[in-house]
Design an enzyme around this catalytic site. Structure first.
Site, short mmCIF file in Angstrom:
data_model
loop_
_atom_site.label_atom_id
_atom_site.label_comp_id
_atom_site.label_asym_id
_atom_site.label_seq_id
_atom_site.Cartn_x
_atom_site.Cartn_y
_atom_site.Cartn_z
N THR A 1 -7.34 3.78 6.73
CA THR A 1 -5.96 3.57 6.83
C THR A 1 -5.08 4.83 7.00
O THR A 1 -3.91 4.97 6.86
CB THR A 1 -5.49 3.08 5.48
OG1 THR A 1 -5.92 4.01 4.46
CG2 THR A 1 -6.28 1.83 5.32
N LYS A 2 -5.91 5.74 7.16
CA LYS A 2 -5.09 7.28 7.44
C LYS A 2 -4.45 7.36 8.92
O LYS A 2 -4.66 6.41 9.81
CB LYS A 2 -5.91 8.31 7.06
CG LYS A 2 -6.68 8.47 5.85
CD LYS A 2 -5.48 8.30 4.62
CE LYS A 2 -6.05 8.62 3.20
NZ LYS A 2 -6.81 7.41 2.80
#
Length: 384
Positions: free
Chosen positions: A184-185
């Site tokens: 998700t980064k």
């Protein structure tokens, strides 16, 4: 037809796939030339005279950093309660104690005054978190470090790329910084992380400890003239090394990092414009765009909102929209609560923030139609 909007989806293109295939065809799957190149490119991206040590998670990077600066049993490390459990758990790995403090009500980052009040003779370090991608207060922390002889290791899992008046996060004067490449980064390697430091001793120690405490990198063992089986173990280390398959993804994603950040800022700007006037506290926006990379867009419902947070999450889900909560404060989680006898009254800002907040979908490649659906749904629910 309902538009489905996930909370997040990674942007993986043909370049990443081709680079992974290249790594697999090279015959070197574990830590090797792709990892070495990724470390070099990442250090250059952060800027300054830093070294980068690739590992399999930001948690590993934090652990290695604390181990390298000598955190041990009986020590205290100050960190915010409003963070993911990894920030604190690495302190316990070393037998030390995390000391939780509250957050600033505007930025939601570490409250500097709370940090000052928490310092004792046992305090050895502070671990700020750049929450949601907003840079924490660098200069006051550096002043505290000098005044009290403390080390600062920052959890920058959310903060790539973030620029401050003291330099890019990772090169601001702190002892070490941990980055995350979780799915998700801003950029991803699937799972992975990077320890960045300007201290060559910390980097050297981390390189040994990321692979069983062996005094030679595995790639070095198989590329220099010295027999590959000759090595020493200098300490009981860990199994934290990054694979070349992960690094291959990272090499391509790093090249996309700036454009990903621009997309995130554009999406965040639209949210802030279109959600104004609703019963929401919108995220703090710094004067300088580069001080926030918008890993997350966290809104807080006000007392006048017609629904509570959990009900809003359900209504969004019914409309095909994913959302999340960042985070359940650590003082509410049983291990931390019970071990340290924590109470919500000790952390009023973090507690109130948790009760009212949710994170909206935000990711590279999010279409205008997807974001419009989120905005219109929120307006329908909150203006009723």
């Amino acid at each position: 037809m309902i538009i489905e909007v996930p909370f997040f989806k990674p942007y993986i293109g043909e370049e990443e796939i081709s680079k992974v295939v290249e790594a697999m065809r090279s015959g070197w799957l574990t830590t090797g030339p792709f990892t070495k190149q990724f470390e070099s490119n990442f250090a250059e991206y952060i800027g300054g005279d830093v070294e980068a040590v690739a590992v399999n998670s930001a948690t590993a990077a934090l652990h290695l950093a604390l181990e390298a600066i000598g955190i041990s049993e009986g020590d205290e490390v100050i960190c915010p309660s409003m963070t993911f459990t990894a920030t604190a758990e690495v302190v316990r790995y070393l037998g030390a104690d995390p000391i939780f403090v509250d957050i600033d009500p505007i930025t939601l980052n570490l409250d500097i005054d709370a940090v000052k009040s928490a310092i004792t003779k046992r305090t050895k370090a502070v671990m700020p978190v750049h929450f949601t991608g907003l840079a924490c207060e660098i200069e006051p922390l550096l002043e505290l470090a000098e005044q009290y002889g403390l080390d600062i290791v920052d959890d920058a899992a959310h903060a790539l790329p973030v620029d401050t008046s003291c330099g890019r996060v990772g090169n601001t004067g702190f002892r070490a910084t941990a980055f995350s490449f979780y799915a998700t980064k801003t950029m991803t390697t699937g799972e992975g992380g990077m320890l960045v430091t300007s201290d060559p001793e910390i980097a050297a120690r981390a390189r040994k400890m990321r692979l069983h405490g062996i005094d030679r990198d595995v790639f070095n063992r198989y590329t220099d003239k010295k027999a590959s089986w000759r090595y020493d173990v200098v300490a009981p280390g860990y199994k934290y090394n990054m694979t070349d398959i992960a690094a291959a993804i990272g090499l391509v994603q790093l090249n996309r990092c700036d454009s990903f950040a621009v997309e995130r800022r554009t999406l965040a700007t639209r949210y802030s414009k279109e959600l104004t006037g609703l019963p929401l506290k919108l995220p703090f926006i710094p004067d300088v765009d580069a001080e926030h990379c918008w890993h997350l867009y966290v809104v807080r419902l006000t007392d006048s909102a017609p629904v509570k947070r959990d009900a809003l999450i359900t209504l969004l889900k019914d409309a095909g929209i994913g959302s999340s909560v960042h985070f359940i404060p650590l003082h509410r989680l049983s291990y931390w609560r019970d071990r340290y006898d924590l109470d919500p009254g000790q952390f009023p800002i973090a507690d109130a923030t948790f009760e009212a907040s949710l994170s909206l979908p935000l990711y590279p490649g999010m279409t205008e139609a997807e974001q419009t659906h989120v905005i219109q749904t929120l307006r329908t629910v909150l203006e009723s």
